[in-house]
Design a protein around this motif. Structure first.
Motif, short mmCIF file in Angstrom:
data_model
loop_
_atom_site.label_atom_id
_atom_site.label_comp_id
_atom_site.label_asym_id
_atom_site.label_seq_id
_atom_site.Cartn_x
_atom_site.Cartn_y
_atom_site.Cartn_z
N GLN A 123 0.81 -1.22 0.00
CA GLN A 123 0.00 0.00 0.00
C GLN A 123 0.85 1.27 0.00
N ALA A 124 1.87 1.33 0.85
CA ALA A 124 2.72 2.53 0.93
C ALA A 124 3.44 2.77 -0.39
N THR A 125 3.92 1.70 -1.02
CA THR A 125 4.60 1.82 -2.31
C THR A 125 3.63 2.29 -3.38
N ALA A 126 2.44 1.71 -3.40
CA ALA A 126 1.44 2.09 -4.40
C ALA A 126 1.04 3.56 -4.25
N GLU A 127 0.86 4.01 -3.02
CA GLU A 127 0.48 5.41 -2.79
C GLU A 127 1.57 6.36 -3.24
N LYS A 128 2.82 6.04 -2.94
CA LYS A 128 3.94 6.89 -3.34
C LYS A 128 4.08 6.90 -4.86
N TRP A 129 3.96 5.73 -5.49
CA TRP A 129 4.05 5.61 -6.94
C TRP A 129 2.98 6.46 -7.62
N LEU A 130 1.75 6.35 -7.16
CA LEU A 130 0.66 7.09 -7.75
C LEU A 130 0.83 8.60 -7.56
N LYS A 131 1.35 9.00 -6.42
CA LYS A 131 1.59 10.43 -6.16
C LYS A 131 2.67 10.97 -7.12
N ILE A 132 3.74 10.23 -7.31
CA ILE A 132 4.84 10.67 -8.17
C ILE A 132 4.43 10.69 -9.63
N THR A 133 3.70 9.67 -10.07
CA THR A 133 3.34 9.59 -11.49
C THR A 133 2.15 10.46 -11.85
N GLY A 134 1.51 11.05 -10.85
CA GLY A 134 0.36 11.92 -11.11
C GLY A 134 -0.87 11.15 -11.55
N ALA A 135 -0.94 9.90 -11.16
CA ALA A 135 -2.06 9.05 -11.57
C ALA A 135 -3.38 9.62 -11.06
N ARG A 136 -4.35 9.65 -11.94
CA ARG A 136 -5.69 10.10 -11.59
C ARG A 136 -6.65 8.92 -11.79
N SER A 137 -7.92 9.17 -11.73
CA SER A 137 -8.92 8.13 -11.92
C SER A 137 -8.64 7.38 -13.22
N GLY A 138 -8.64 6.07 -13.14
CA GLY A 138 -8.37 5.25 -14.31
C GLY A 138 -6.90 4.95 -14.50
N ARG A 139 -6.06 5.57 -13.70
CA ARG A 139 -4.63 5.29 -13.75
C ARG A 139 -4.23 4.80 -12.37
N ARG A 140 -4.04 3.53 -12.25
CA ARG A 140 -3.72 2.99 -10.94
C ARG A 140 -2.90 1.71 -11.07
N LEU A 141 -2.34 1.28 -9.97
CA LEU A 141 -1.60 0.02 -9.93
C LEU A 141 -2.59 -1.12 -9.81
N TRP A 142 -2.48 -2.06 -10.69
CA TRP A 142 -3.37 -3.22 -10.65
C TRP A 142 -2.55 -4.44 -10.23
N PRO A 143 -2.76 -4.94 -9.01
CA PRO A 143 -2.04 -6.16 -8.62
C PRO A 143 -2.52 -7.35 -9.45
N VAL A 144 -1.59 -8.05 -10.03
CA VAL A 144 -1.92 -9.21 -10.85
C VAL A 144 -1.24 -10.42 -10.22
N ARG A 145 -2.01 -11.44 -9.94
CA ARG A 145 -1.45 -12.65 -9.33
C ARG A 145 -1.75 -13.86 -10.20
#
Length: 73
Positions: free
Chosen positions: A38-60
């Protein structure tokens, strides 16, 4: 699309020069192998400027591969 694992997302997010890059073309980032923390995803999204529709999708447990044709140079 930018596929990576948690450790790569984390390393890039903590690299000062990485935040200076242009992310306007980044549409999606895939976290594979395990869930992105979660902390990594939040930092990544903040840096990349991700908005709605741009997010990290965990794939397993999904195998994805690409191969270029051997007859193309």
């Amino acid at each position: 699309m930018f596929p990576a694992v948690n450790t790569l997302f984390n390393a890039l997010a903590n690299e000062p020069d990485f935040a200076r890059l242009d992310f306007s073309e980044l549409v999606i980032s895939n976290g594979g192998g395990m869930a992105v923390q979660q902390a990594t995803a939040e930092k990544w999204l903040k840096i990349t400027g991700a908005r709605s529709g741009r997010r990290l999708w965990p794939v397993r447990d999904i195998a994805i591969a690409t191969i270029n044709r051997a007859d193309l140079t």
